[in-house]
Scaffold this active site. Structure first.
Site, PDB file in Angstrom:
ATOM      1  N   ARG A  88       0.842  -1.191   0.000  1.00 46.12           N
ATOM      2  CA  ARG A  88       0.000   0.000   0.000  1.00 46.12           C
ATOM      3  C   ARG A  88       0.875   1.238   0.000  1.00 46.12           C
ATOM      4  O   ARG A  88       1.908   1.268   0.672  1.00 46.12           O
ATOM      5  CB  ARG A  88      -0.923   0.018   1.215  1.00 46.12           C
ATOM      6  CG  ARG A  88      -2.017  -1.058   1.117  1.00 46.12           C
ATOM      7  CD  ARG A  88      -2.980  -0.999   2.270  1.00 46.12           C
ATOM      8  NE  ARG A  88      -2.256  -0.908   3.511  1.00 46.12           N
ATOM      9  CZ  ARG A  88      -2.584  -0.104   4.509  1.00 46.12           C
ATOM     10  NH1 ARG A  88      -3.629   0.682   4.404  1.00 46.12           N
ATOM     11  NH2 ARG A  88      -1.872  -0.087   5.614  1.00 46.12           N
ATOM     12  N   SER A 151       7.806  -5.552   6.440  1.00 43.19           N
ATOM     13  CA  SER A 151       7.452  -6.536   7.470  1.00 43.19           C
ATOM     14  C   SER A 151       8.210  -7.860   7.353  1.00 43.19           C
ATOM     15  O   SER A 151       7.609  -8.926   7.369  1.00 43.19           O
ATOM     16  CB  SER A 151       5.955  -6.774   7.480  1.00 43.19           C
ATOM     17  OG  SER A 151       5.315  -6.150   6.425  1.00 43.19           O
ATOM     18  N   ASP A 204       6.464  -3.559  10.474  1.00 37.34           N
ATOM     19  CA  ASP A 204       5.024  -3.270  10.564  1.00 37.34           C
ATOM     20  C   ASP A 204       4.516  -3.237  12.012  1.00 37.34           C
ATOM     21  O   ASP A 204       3.584  -2.499  12.342  1.00 37.34           O
ATOM     22  CB  ASP A 204       4.189  -4.234   9.708  1.00 37.34           C
ATOM     23  CG  ASP A 204       4.473  -5.686   9.978  1.00 37.34           C
ATOM     24  OD1 ASP A 204       5.402  -5.999  10.748  1.00 37.34           O
ATOM     25  OD2 ASP A 204       3.763  -6.533   9.406  1.00 37.34           O
TER      26      ASP A 204
HETATM   27 MG    MG Z   1      -0.084  -5.497   7.173  1.00 38.80          MG
END
Ligand code: MG
Ligand code: ADP
Length: 466
Positions: A88, A151, A204
Site C-alpha cells: 500500500r 514486514s 510493521d
Molecule cells: Mg499489514
C-alpha cells in the site's frame, strides 16, 4: 451416538471411528492453561536471551525509534507499507488531536514481484500513486520524504537503514539477504527517476505501535496478526544489555521482537502435530518461523488442509474423495475457515459452499460439514490461545507499567476477521495476569496501523533533535 468430551466436537451422525479421529485432533489442538503457562515461561526466557545477545531465536531488534508521538503533531506524511499479501502507498494527514485521515492505494503483490522484481515493483507502485494524484515532484521541487514499513526481519542499523536477515511469509527475492533494503528501494526509485527519499524504515509492528501511540499515550505494544505474526514494544534501554549505542533521552526504545521465530531452533515447546510438521517441511522456510506457522493467516488454511487430507486418506471424510484443488498446497485460504466457524445454519450451508464450490468436491454430507467446521474451530482456537502466550510474556516483562492503563494496538486480517480471535486472545491472557492489572489493559484494532505508523515515523525523523 459417540460423543466427544467437548460438546463442540461431537459430530452428530458420526461413526465411532470418525468421532475417535476428531477426539484425537481435539487432544492435539486444544491446549490447557497449564501447557500455555509452560510456553509463556519459555517465551520469557527467550526474550531475555535475545535482549542480551544478537542472533538468538527471538531477535529483539532495536528499532532506533526512541520517542513517542504526542498526538498534537499536524501535517501530511507519506508511507509505503509492504506486507505479505499487499503493498500500500499512503498519504497520511495528522489532525493534531490524535486522529488521522489516510488516502491510500492497494496493490496486490504479483508472483513476479514476490520472487524476482520486488523493489522495482514497489517503485512502480509509488510512481502510480503519485502520478494519479498529481503529486510527483518535478526537477525543481524538493524530494518527497517517505516512511517504509517493511514486514520482514531486518537488522536495523539506523532509523533509515537495515539489512535483511531472511525472507519470510512466502517472499523469496534473490540477492537481498544481507543487504540494506532502503538502499535497494532507493536504487529502484532512482531507476524510475522518482524524487522520493526514504527517511524512515520500520517494521510493521513498530508502525502499528506508533500509530496506536499517536491517538493514545498509553500505547505500549503493537502486534500484527496478518499473513504473518510479530510484535514490538517499548523497552527500557537499560534492559537491553546488547545495546551499545547512545542512551536516548527518553530512556526507552521500541524493540521489534520478531516473535514469529519462537521455538524454531529446537521445536521443543510449541504443540507440534504431524500436520504442522508436514506444513513446515514443505514450506519455503523449513525449521523457521515455528510460532508464526501455528498462528497466522498464511498458514492456518494449510494446516486445516493437512488435517482434512489425513481424514480423507482414512476414508473418514468426504467418502475418501479429494480434488485437484484440495490436493494443491495453500489452496485453502484462512478466510474459508472463518466462514465455517461462523456458520450456524442448520445444514451448515456456508461450509457446504466452501467444500463443494471452493474445494470442488461434489456433494458433502452433514457429517463432512460438521467435521470441517470442527477442524476450523480447533485450528483457529489454538492460534488465538498461542497468541496470548506472546502477549502475556511481553506485557509481564514490563510489570513496572502494569498498574497504569496500557494499550496494545493490533493490526492484521486474522485479528480483524477471524471469529472470536480477539475474545479468545484476551480471555486467555486474563488467566495469566492478575485481575487488578488485567483491567488496565486495552486491546485495540489499529487498523492500517502499519502504514500510518511509517508515516508517523517519517514525521518523527523529520523533527528529530537527538
Ligand atoms: Mg499489514
Ligand atoms: P498483510 O499481512 O499482508 O499486511 P493482512 O493483514 O490483510 O495482510 O493479512 C492477510 C492474511 O489474512 C492472509 O493470509 C489471509 O488468508 C488472511 N485472511 C484474510 N481474510 C481473512 C478472514 N476473513 N479470516 C481469517 N483470515 C483472513
Amino acid at each position: 451416538m459417540a460423543s466427544s468430551i467437548d460438546q463442540r466436537f461431537t459430530i452428530v451422525g458420526a461413526t465411532p471411528e470418525q468421532q475417535a479421529a476428531i477426539d484425537t485432533l481435539a487432544k492435539q489442538f486444544l491446549l490447557s492453561d497449564e501447557r500455555l503457562g509452560e510456553i509463556i515461561k519459555e517465551f520469557r526466557r527467550r526474550m531475555e536471551e535475545g535482549l542480551a545477545t544478537d542472533g538468538k531465536v527471538l531477535k529483539m531488534i532495536p528499532s532506533y525509534v526512541t520517542r513517542r508521538p504526542l498526538g498534537t503533531e499536524t501535517g501530511s506524511y507519506f508511507a509505503i507499507d509492504l506486507g505479505g499479501t499487499n503493498l500500500r502507498v499512503l498519504k497520511v494527514t495528522l489532525d493534531g488531536h490524535g486522529g488521522v485521515t489516510t488516502e491510500h492505494q492497494k496493490f496486490p503483490l504479483t508472483e513476479e514481484a514476490k520472487n524476482r522484481t520486488l523493489f522495482d515493483f514497489v517503485a512502480q507502485c509509488v510512481d502510480t500513486f503519485l502520478d494519479e494524484r498529481d503529486l510527483r515532484p518535478s526537477g525543481q521541487q524538493p524530494a518527497i520524504s517517505m516512511g517504509l514499513t517493511f514486514s520482514y526481519p531486518v537488522q536495523q542499523t539506523s532509523i533509515n537503514s537495515g539489512t535483511l536477515v531472511q525472507w519470510t511469509k512466502g517472499l523469496n527475492v534473490p540477492g537481498c539477504v544481507g543487504r540494506d533494503v532502503v538502499r535497494l528501494l532507493q536504487d529502484a526509485l532512482l531507476r524510475l527517476g522518482l524524487r522520493v527519499k526514504i527517511v524512515a524504515l520500520v517494521n510493521d509492528t513498530v508502525g502499528t505501535l506508533l500509530s496506536a501511540a499517536y491517538s493514545d499515550p498509553a500505547a505500549q505494544m503493537g502486534i500484527i496478526f496478518g499473513t504473518g505474526t510479530n510484535a514490538a514494544y517499548y523497552e527500557n534501554v537499560t534492559n537491553i544489555a546488547k545495546w551499545k549505542g547512545p542512551n536516548p533521552s527518553s530512556g526507552e526504545m521500541v524493540l521489534n521482537m520478531e516473535w514469529g521465530a519462537f521455538d524454531s531452533d529446537d521445536f521443543a515447546f510449541l504443540p507440534f502435530t504431524p500436520h504442522d510438521i508436514k506444513l513446515d517441511r514443505k514450506s519455503i522456510n523449513p525449521r523457521k518461523q515455528a510460532y508464526e506457522k501455528m498462528i497466522s493467516g498464511m498458514y492456518l488454511g494449510e494446516i486445516a488442509r493437512n488435517v482434512i487430507l489425513w481424514l480423507v486418506d482414512q476414508r473418514m471424510l468426504l467418502d475418501g474423495r479429494s480434488s485437484e484443488v484440495l490436493n494443491a498446497m495453500w489452496s485453502i485460504d484462512t478466510s474459508y475457515l472463518s466462514a465455517a466457524v461462523t456458520d450456524t445454519s442448520p445444514d451448515l450451508s456456508e461450509t457446504r459452499q466452501v467444500i463443494e464450490k471452493t474445494m470442488d468436491i461434489c456433494n458433502s454430507t452433514h457429517v463432512d460439514r460438521q467435521i470441517f467446521k470442527a477442524i476450523a474451530i480447533l485450528v483457529g482456537e489454538r492460534s488465538a490461545r498461542l497468541s496470548a502466550v506472546g502477549v502475556v510474556a511481553t506485557l509481564t516483562k514490563r510489570a513496572d507499567l502494569m498498574n497504569k492503563p496500557i494499550t496494545v494496538g493490533i493490526d492484521g486480517s486474522m485479528y480483524e476477521n477471524y471469529p472470536s480471535f480477539d475474545t479468545i486472545l484476551s480471555e486467555t491472557a486474563s488467566h495469566f495476569i492478575p485481575q487488578s492489572q488485567f483491567r488496565n489493559i486495552k486491546f485495540t484494532l489499529a487498523k492500517d496501523g502499519s502504514g500510518v505508523g511509517a508515516a508517523i515515523t517519517a514525521m518523527l525523523a523529520a523533527t528529530d533533535d537527538e
